[in-house]
Design an enzyme around this catalytic site. Structure first.
Site, PDB file in Angstrom:
ATOM      1  N   CYS A 173       0.816  -1.225   0.000  1.00  0.00           N
ATOM      2  CA  CYS A 173       0.000   0.000   0.000  1.00  0.00           C
ATOM      3  C   CYS A 173       0.844   1.267   0.000  1.00  0.00           C
ATOM      4  O   CYS A 173       0.650   2.171  -0.832  1.00  0.00           O
ATOM      5  CB  CYS A 173      -0.978  -0.007   1.172  1.00  0.00           C
ATOM      6  SG  CYS A 173      -0.203  -0.014   2.819  1.00  0.00           S
ATOM      7  N   HIS A 229      -2.469   1.094   6.834  1.00  0.00           N
ATOM      8  CA  HIS A 229      -2.848   1.082   5.416  1.00  0.00           C
ATOM      9  C   HIS A 229      -3.014   2.517   4.929  1.00  0.00           C
ATOM     10  O   HIS A 229      -3.336   3.429   5.703  1.00  0.00           O
ATOM     11  CB  HIS A 229      -4.147   0.295   5.226  1.00  0.00           C
ATOM     12  CG  HIS A 229      -4.495   0.037   3.791  1.00  0.00           C
ATOM     13  ND1 HIS A 229      -3.663  -0.635   2.929  1.00  0.00           N
ATOM     14  CD2 HIS A 229      -5.597   0.383   3.053  1.00  0.00           C
ATOM     15  CE1 HIS A 229      -4.231  -0.724   1.738  1.00  0.00           C
ATOM     16  NE2 HIS A 229      -5.393  -0.104   1.795  1.00  0.00           N
ATOM     17  N   HIS A 241      -6.220   2.301  -3.843  1.00  0.00           N
ATOM     18  CA  HIS A 241      -5.198   1.755  -2.949  1.00  0.00           C
ATOM     19  C   HIS A 241      -4.764   0.382  -3.432  1.00  0.00           C
ATOM     20  O   HIS A 241      -5.411  -0.239  -4.284  1.00  0.00           O
ATOM     21  CB  HIS A 241      -5.731   1.689  -1.517  1.00  0.00           C
ATOM     22  CG  HIS A 241      -6.990   0.875  -1.357  1.00  0.00           C
ATOM     23  ND1 HIS A 241      -7.169  -0.034  -0.343  1.00  0.00           N
ATOM     24  CD2 HIS A 241      -8.144   0.823  -2.085  1.00  0.00           C
ATOM     25  CE1 HIS A 241      -8.361  -0.600  -0.436  1.00  0.00           C
ATOM     26  NE2 HIS A 241      -8.967  -0.088  -1.486  1.00  0.00           N
TER      27      HIS A 241
END
Length: 293
Positions: A173, A229, A241
């Site tokens: 990520c 994240h 993402h």
């Protein structure tokens, strides 16, 4: 200097060690030490401050003068997501190396629709002008606005997730965020936690703007954020993402891209674009000391 298209940086000096991050071809690294267990493994520090171990084949060791000469030489910047450097200015000739977006090579000449380039270890070859640009031309066309950055982010839709990955070959990520921004000459911290601590924090979801970063995780008992994240906010309640693969999700239940899991662990956003070169951790290759003349 990193000498291959994408160099794996590991937690310890071993091929079986966890991959911590990656560094792209032409990235300056500083050697902190060397572990030699039969195959030398340099311990290196990257321009974003990250440290780890690389196999000796992944880098070219240079003297100070050679390092200085590389940094000051004209460059070719790879702008296509993938490409090939050929031995001669023909796609029918032998391959010298693959390249990915963000790779940097010394530019030694031009021939028709080709750029003649040199690698840190002295190899030379030709790359198509549709794959790479002279750095001067690249900088003239460089757009660090939110719309341009998000267009780059969307160009990687469907690309695979890879722990520690930081190139179009595979990204986690925060590596995805770093990869996208590097294509716009923006350097930010490597991991989601440090990324969340630069720029301006945006606590209200209603105040998010296109191009802001959005962070996810959990709140700790002491009130601090346990960030795990990150993605880019696209506007309209949607974000993009890398989780499993690069894809679009939404905070809005009625949206076909609704992501209940990540909506449930959303923490806050940050606005970083106005702060590039204005605070520690946000810079470009023109201001980062590793790339300095």
């Amino acid at each position: 200097m990193v000498n291959i298209s994408v160099c794996n940086v590991r937690e310890t000096a071993n091929f079986t060690a966890q991959q911590e991050t990656q560094a792209l071809l032409g990235t300056p690294v500083h050697i902190l030490g060397i572990s030699d267990n039969g195959n030398p493994w340099p311990h290196v520090q990257l321009p974003d401050g990250y440290t780890g171990w690389v196999h000796y084949k992944g880098i070219t060791v240079m003297s100070y003068d050679e390092y200085h000469a590389w940094n000051t030489a004209p460059k070719a910047i790879v702008t296509a997501l993938y490409g090939i450097v050929y031995e001669r200015p023909s796609k029918k000739s032998a391959t010298v190396s693959d390249v990915v977006a963000g790779d940097r090579l010394v530019l030694t000449g031009k021939k028709g629709g080709w750029l003649h380039v040199r690698f840190p270890d002295g190899r030379t070859g030709f790359v198509d002008k549709r794959t790479a640009k002279p750095e001067a031309d690249w900088r003239k066309s460089l757009d660090q606005g939110a719309d341009a950055i998000l267009a780059t982010a969307k160009s990687m839709l469907g690309f695979s997730y890879e722990w520690g990955g930081m190139s179009p070959k595979g990204m986690d990520c925060s590596g995805y965020v770093r990869t996208v921004l590097a294509m716009h000459d923006i350097i930010i911290p490597r991991d989601a936690g440090p990324q969340s601590r630069v720029g301006q924090r945006i606590d209200s979801m209603q105040e998010l703007r296109k191009g802001d970063l959005v962070f996810f995780g959990r709140w700790k008992e002491d009130g601090s954020a346990g960030v795990s994240h990150v993605g880019f906010y696209l506007g309209g309640g949607r974000f993009i993402h890398s989780l499993g693969l690069v894809h679009i999700s939404s905070f809005i239940p009625e949206d076909k891209f609704y992501d209940a899991f990540n909506t449930g662990r959303y923490l806050f956003g940050t606005r970083f674009l106005p702060y590039i070169d204005k605070e520690e951790g946000l810079c470009t290759t023109l201001s980062n000391p590793y790339y300095a003349e």
